[in-house]
Design an enzyme around this catalytic site. Structure first.
Site, PDB file in Angstrom:
ATOM      1  N   HIS A  11      33.471 -15.195  -6.662  1.00  0.00           N
ATOM      2  CA  HIS A  11      32.410 -14.234  -6.357  1.00  0.00           C
ATOM      3  C   HIS A  11      32.645 -12.938  -7.125  1.00  0.00           C
ATOM      4  O   HIS A  11      33.792 -12.515  -7.298  1.00  0.00           O
ATOM      5  CB  HIS A  11      32.363 -13.923  -4.858  1.00  0.00           C
ATOM      6  CG  HIS A  11      32.341 -15.137  -3.986  1.00  0.00           C
ATOM      7  ND1 HIS A  11      31.187 -15.837  -3.715  1.00  0.00           N
ATOM      8  CD2 HIS A  11      33.346 -15.794  -3.333  1.00  0.00           C
ATOM      9  CE1 HIS A  11      31.473 -16.867  -2.935  1.00  0.00           C
ATOM     10  NE2 HIS A  11      32.776 -16.865  -2.690  1.00  0.00           N
ATOM     11  N   ASN A  23      20.560   1.901  -5.419  1.00  0.00           N
ATOM     12  CA  ASN A  23      21.921   2.314  -5.775  1.00  0.00           C
ATOM     13  C   ASN A  23      22.458   3.191  -4.644  1.00  0.00           C
ATOM     14  O   ASN A  23      22.132   4.366  -4.558  1.00  0.00           O
ATOM     15  CB  ASN A  23      21.905   3.074  -7.101  1.00  0.00           C
ATOM     16  CG  ASN A  23      23.290   3.543  -7.530  1.00  0.00           C
ATOM     17  OD1 ASN A  23      24.253   3.452  -6.770  1.00  0.00           O
ATOM     18  ND2 ASN A  23      23.394   4.040  -8.744  1.00  0.00           N
ATOM     19  N   CYS A  69      30.538   6.756  -8.279  1.00  0.00           N
ATOM     20  CA  CYS A  69      30.228   5.495  -7.600  1.00  0.00           C
ATOM     21  C   CYS A  69      31.427   4.564  -7.475  1.00  0.00           C
ATOM     22  O   CYS A  69      31.341   3.550  -6.771  1.00  0.00           O
ATOM     23  CB  CYS A  69      29.097   4.780  -8.337  1.00  0.00           C
ATOM     24  SG  CYS A  69      27.565   5.740  -8.415  1.00  0.00           S
ATOM     25  N   HIS A  79      40.815   5.241 -16.093  1.00  0.00           N
ATOM     26  CA  HIS A  79      40.238   6.584 -16.172  1.00  0.00           C
ATOM     27  C   HIS A  79      40.158   6.995 -17.640  1.00  0.00           C
ATOM     28  O   HIS A  79      41.164   7.121 -18.309  1.00  0.00           O
ATOM     29  CB  HIS A  79      41.111   7.573 -15.392  1.00  0.00           C
ATOM     30  CG  HIS A  79      40.384   8.814 -14.960  1.00  0.00           C
ATOM     31  ND1 HIS A  79      39.593   9.547 -15.817  1.00  0.00           N
ATOM     32  CD2 HIS A  79      40.312   9.455 -13.759  1.00  0.00           C
ATOM     33  CE1 HIS A  79      39.076  10.579 -15.162  1.00  0.00           C
ATOM     34  NE2 HIS A  79      39.490  10.550 -13.920  1.00  0.00           N
ATOM     35  N   HIS A  86      28.978  -3.202  -9.101  1.00  0.00           N
ATOM     36  CA  HIS A  86      28.245  -2.035  -8.607  1.00  0.00           C
ATOM     37  C   HIS A  86      26.809  -2.040  -9.117  1.00  0.00           C
ATOM     38  O   HIS A  86      26.556  -2.066 -10.322  1.00  0.00           O
ATOM     39  CB  HIS A  86      28.958  -0.758  -9.047  1.00  0.00           C
ATOM     40  CG  HIS A  86      28.124   0.479  -8.905  1.00  0.00           C
ATOM     41  ND1 HIS A  86      27.550   0.842  -7.703  1.00  0.00           N
ATOM     42  CD2 HIS A  86      27.754   1.425  -9.805  1.00  0.00           C
ATOM     43  CE1 HIS A  86      26.860   1.954  -7.875  1.00  0.00           C
ATOM     44  NE2 HIS A  86      26.968   2.325  -9.133  1.00  0.00           N
TER      45      HIS A  86
END
Length: 390
Positions: A278, A315, A115, A194, A282
């Site tokens: 703002h 989603n 995602c 990562h 996700h």
């Protein structure tokens, strides 16, 4: 639920499990599934998956070309990301063929990156634009549901069925100085994290077969902990780049104290509300949003775009943050000089951030083809903790 019942492969216990997840998911009744999953039984095949991909990709690109007035042969860089559907020819090649892009277009097809792949695509576009002057980069971000509908009974693999929905977005970036006057935003920062070197992080969202060879994505119970650690690492890098000096100083002192173990204190979480007007977090699920709201001490105002996107669209994977940005625009919130922080999580495990500066005030009545434009007057809505499904 009616469609799931009609498949005939789910046990009664797992139909009840999916119903329980849906009732607590924060999703509304207007989210989208591809046509193939509306059939009983679902028509899960490559042909239908291609139809879904073409509908989403070509739909958002058509809208973008109309809105910008750009000609397809002006696109010099093309980046398409979709985690779970990677046909041959690639999705990027499908775009090149449909719009007859020029032969020297730099095309990239990102798969399996979860995602957060949309923000990875933005970072890749940024790096390419730094070495290719006077260029346009088109980023297309989406997920494909048709071939990835899980029809087995392993509960860790059923959660995805309840949360993921159809959606996509197309974003145009330019490094041409002459385009600044007509651009909405300036890209300020990209920060990528990562955690794939850690086995627990690597395996927390994992595509696999169950015991009877049905393919799906298993979400582990470690997911929330892993996401929290990835977010912390990402914020540690992003913070010094965006926070005001006062917050940097407090964070620096707290880090020294924690490192030297001079005093047992809770880790200091900077007030990122001082750096951004703002936030686009996700909308992976209600639990993710609740945890981030609590950790960053965010108000309902900051969380509203993410919660309303989850309610209205579900989603939509890597494209969800663009629905959230469109929500802020449609609500008339975006003013010239405002800073927006987009945060996304993805398998691997990854946490990525992008920071934008609004170059002009966005007037909703002047914005066409916003996905919220026909119903923004209905929002925000109250989202109950449990919405009964009869």
């Amino acid at each position: 639920m009616e469609g799931s019942s009609g498949i005939g492969t789910f046990t009664e216990e797992n139909l009840a499990f999916q119903k329980k997840i849906l009732e607590r998911s924060g999703l509304g009744q207007k989210t989208y599934f591809p046509e193939a999953l509306h059939q009983v039984p679902p028509n899960i095949c490559m042909t239908e998956a291609r139809k879904e991909a073409e509908m989403v990709m070509f739909g958002v690109i058509d809208d973008l070309l109309v809105k910008t007035g750009l000609k397809a042969n002006e696109i010099g860089i093309l980046i398409v990301n979709c985690s779970l559907f990677n046909p041959m020819p690639s999705l990027a090649a499908m775009v090149v063929n449909r719009y007859k892009l020029r032969e020297n277009v730099l095309s990239f097809n990102l798969g399996g990156m979860g995602c957060s792949a949309g923000l990875i695509s933005i970072d890749l576009a940024k790096q390419l634009l730094q070495v290719h002057p006077n260029s346009y980069a088109l980023v297309v971000t989406m997920e494909n549901i048709t071939l990835n509908w899980y029809i087995g009974n392993k509960r860790s693999m059923l959660v995805s069925n309840c949360l993921f929905r159809l959606g996509g977005a197309a974003v145009l970036l330019s490094n041409r100085p002459s385009d600044r006057h007509c651009s909405k935003y300036q890209l300020l920062r990209t920060v990528r994290t990562h955690k794939g070197a850690d086995d627990k992080s690597y395996a927390c969202a994992y595509q696999q077969e169950d015991d009877i060879h049905h393919v799906g994505v298993a979400l582990s119970k470690d997911l929330m902990v892993v996401a929290g650690e990835a977010l912390k690492t990402n914020m540690t890098t992003l913070g010094p780049l965006v926070l005001p000096m006062s917050e940097k100083f407090i964070f620096f002192i707290a880090t020294i104290v924690a490192t030297l173990k001079m005093k047992k204190i809770k880790p200091y979480i900077p007030d990122f509300k001082l750096a951004f007007e703002h936030l686009c977090i996700h909308s992976g699920g209600r639990a993710v949003l609740d945890e981030i709201e609590k950790s960053l001490k965010l108000t309902n105002w900051y969380m509203e775009p993410s919660r309303m996107t989850l309610f209205r669209f579900g989603n939509t994977s890597s494209s969800s943050i663009w629905y959230e940005l469109a929500y802020s625009e449609a609500r008339g919130r975006m003013k010239k000089g405002d800073r927006t922080w987009q945060i996304a999580f993805g398998s691997g495990f990854k946490c990525n951030s992008v920071v934008w500066l609004a170059l002009r005030t966005i007037v909703p009545t002047n914005e066409k083809m916003n996905p919220w434009e026909e119903e923004i007057h209905e929002f925000p809505v109250h989202v109950p903790k449990v919405a009964q499904i009869i």
